[in-house]
Design a protein around this motif. Structure first.
Motif, mmCIF file in Angstrom:
data_model
loop_
_atom_site.group_PDB
_atom_site.id
_atom_site.type_symbol
_atom_site.label_atom_id
_atom_site.label_comp_id
_atom_site.label_asym_id
_atom_site.label_seq_id
_atom_site.Cartn_x
_atom_site.Cartn_y
_atom_site.Cartn_z
ATOM 1 N N UNK A 9 11.572 0.371 -1.634
ATOM 2 C CA UNK A 9 11.554 -0.435 -2.852
ATOM 3 C C UNK A 9 12.278 -1.761 -2.646
ATOM 4 N N UNK A 10 13.417 -1.715 -1.958
ATOM 5 C CA UNK A 10 14.159 -2.953 -1.705
ATOM 6 C C UNK A 10 13.356 -3.899 -0.814
ATOM 7 N N UNK A 11 12.671 -3.343 0.185
ATOM 8 C CA UNK A 11 11.846 -4.185 1.062
ATOM 9 C C UNK A 11 10.714 -4.805 0.265
ATOM 10 N N UNK A 12 10.086 -4.039 -0.596
ATOM 11 C CA UNK A 12 9.005 -4.566 -1.417
ATOM 12 C C UNK A 12 9.486 -5.712 -2.293
ATOM 13 N N UNK A 13 10.686 -5.598 -2.819
ATOM 14 C CA UNK A 13 11.254 -6.688 -3.620
ATOM 15 C C UNK A 13 11.500 -7.926 -2.779
ATOM 16 N N UNK A 39 3.537 9.195 -4.420
ATOM 17 C CA UNK A 39 3.319 10.088 -5.560
ATOM 18 C C UNK A 39 4.496 10.048 -6.522
ATOM 19 N N UNK A 40 5.683 9.889 -5.987
ATOM 20 C CA UNK A 40 6.860 9.741 -6.831
ATOM 21 C C UNK A 40 7.435 8.351 -6.673
ATOM 22 N N UNK A 41 8.710 8.241 -6.918
ATOM 23 C CA UNK A 41 9.372 6.955 -6.737
ATOM 24 C C UNK A 41 9.512 6.657 -5.245
ATOM 25 N N UNK A 42 9.257 5.410 -4.847
ATOM 26 C CA UNK A 42 9.462 5.066 -3.435
ATOM 27 C C UNK A 42 10.938 5.153 -3.076
ATOM 28 N N UNK A 43 11.207 5.336 -1.798
ATOM 29 C CA UNK A 43 12.597 5.381 -1.346
ATOM 30 C C UNK A 43 13.283 4.060 -1.660
ATOM 31 N N UNK A 55 0.831 -1.208 0.000
ATOM 32 C CA UNK A 55 0.000 0.000 0.000
ATOM 33 C C UNK A 55 0.862 1.254 0.000
ATOM 34 N N UNK A 56 2.008 1.220 0.693
ATOM 35 C CA UNK A 56 2.903 2.383 0.659
ATOM 36 C C UNK A 56 3.434 2.622 -0.744
ATOM 37 N N UNK A 57 3.850 1.556 -1.407
ATOM 38 C CA UNK A 57 4.369 1.703 -2.768
ATOM 39 C C UNK A 57 3.285 2.221 -3.705
ATOM 40 N N UNK A 58 2.058 1.659 -3.579
ATOM 41 C CA UNK A 58 0.956 2.082 -4.439
ATOM 42 C C UNK A 58 0.623 3.566 -4.259
#
Length: 404
Positions: free
Chosen positions: A395-399, A387-391, A381-384
């Motif tokens: 992003x690494x955690x999401x991966x 507004x810009x690119x995630x930190x 939900x944070x990534x979605x």
């Protein structure tokens, strides 16, 4: 599909699959169309299991379907390349179902002291959030305890049944963490049967807790509340002469019940169960880990935070959660608390603070964080909603969680 959608997006997917309009689904769960539209489009967080369960019931799907559980268990050096399917095969071994076929297991029974050490090894791994290791060890251990229960006689057989019960409970607890709720139910049911054969009230009480957790994970919140009430009636006569292990089992049962009551939106019962657990913790006098319960005043405190979040009282969770020192608790408990605090912080748009809590939890227990629906849902939900690119950290955690 399941790991790359938020819960709200899964609701929309299943709603369309059922051929149901937003107006119909919103009406079935007592919400407005605007609320449902926001939930499906990630403008409103579905962060309470009671609400998600009502949507699952209306869509005629399981709670796990909307939470994307179970997820694929990663191969690790601890797990090897045979994970949940091997444990499923062990649990579905027909030889464990009935003695009527006259089938006996082959092999010499393991000495009880060695078997006890092996059971403790699995439980320790569970509390250390090493699910791959526990999953790898459990199939062989289940075979060993079955041989022991058939081979030993008298008091040794009772001890073997105690160890069998605790092995099944260990399997149920690990499988619940992995989202394998149906398999966990089988393990808990078998464990309770073995516990009753042992005649040990502490072991039986421990299995009641496991059954309650299985009901919780299957979304049967009211049934879990009822079970805790019935089980406590069974255990209560032993309180007058209770040893620390009995007190710990009794108190932990009410902690499970408090979560069930909170997810059933029953504030009164939640408060009553927490109060009963608190009385047991005070009688125990300190934090301990008898029968792998991690029970004591601190565990009661972290359940106050978790139940507040389930009831929607996120401000209470934000205020209380960060104040609790969990450093003396097992890794599994510390990690679970961090995820609850992260959920509450996220609800107050403190995403950076929430992310820090999840990252800390991942350092302690990567397998637990990667297998828990709450961590995946928060990060996705944070990534979605960025507004810009995630930190880079996000992003690494999401991966690592396999959500993008």
């Amino acid at each position: 599909m399941t790991t790359n959608l938020t819960t709200g997006e899964r609701v929309a997917w299943y709603r369309r699959r059922r051929g149901m309009s937003q107006e119909v689904l919103a009406g079935l769960v007592g919400r407005t169309v605007d609320w449902l539209s926001k939930a499906e489009n990630n403008r409103l967080e579905l962060d309470r299991l009671s609400v998600i369960k009502s949507l699952a019931d209306a869509l005629d799907v399981t709670l796990g379907d909307l939470l994307a559980e179970p997820t694929l268990m990663d191969w690790t050096p601890d797990s090897g390349t045979r994970t949940v399917p091997a444990l499923r095969s062990a649990l579905m071994n027909y030889r464990q179902l009935t003695p009527l076929l006259g089938v006996t297991t082959e092999g010499e029974p393991t000495p009880l002291d060695e078997l006890r050490d092996n059971v403790a090894e699995v439980w320790d791994a569970y509390q250390e959030s090493r699910y791959g290791f526990a999953t790898r060890r459990l199939p062989l251990l289940l075979a060993d305890v079955l041989i022991a229960a058939q081979a030993y006689e008298g008091q040794e057989r009772d001890k073997a049944h105690e160890l069998m019960a605790m092995t099944y409970q260990g399997a149920a607890m690990v499988l619940t963490k992995l989202g394998e709720t149906d398999l966990a139910w089988i393990a808990a049911d078998r464990g309770l049967a073995a516990a009753q054969q042992s005649g040990n009230a502490v072991v039986t009480g421990s299995l009641f807790r496991s059954v309650a957790h299985c009901l919780l994970s299957n979304g049967r919140f009211d049934a879990a509340v009822q079970l805790v009430g019935d089980a406590s009636d069974y255990l209560r006569p032993g309180l007058s002469t209770a040893a620390p292990d009995f007190l710990s089992i009794y108190g932990t049962l009410f902690l499970a019940g408090s979560m069930a009551a909170a997810r059933a939106d029953d504030r009164s019962t939640t408060g009553a169960f927490l109060a009963e657990a608190d009385r047991a913790a005070r009688q125990l006098g300190r934090d301990a880990n008898h029968v792998w319960t991690a029970f004591g005043p601190t565990n009661v405190a972290i359940h106050r935070v978790a139940t507040s979040a389930e009831l929607g009282d996120m401000q209470v969770a934000v205020d209380l959660g960060p104040q609790i020192d969990t450093s003396a608790l097992p890794t599994e408990r510390r990690t679970r608390h961090n995820l609850e605090v992260a959920r509450a912080l996220s609800a107050h748009n403190r995403v950076d603070d929430a992310l820090a809590m999840v990252l800390e939890a991942e350092r302690w227990a990567p397998e637990q964080v990667r297998s828990h629906y709450l961590a995946r849902e928060l990060v996705l939900s944070w990534v979605r909603n960025q507004r810009g690119r995630p930190s880079r950290a996000m992003a690494d955690l999401a991966n690592r969680l396999h959500v993008i």
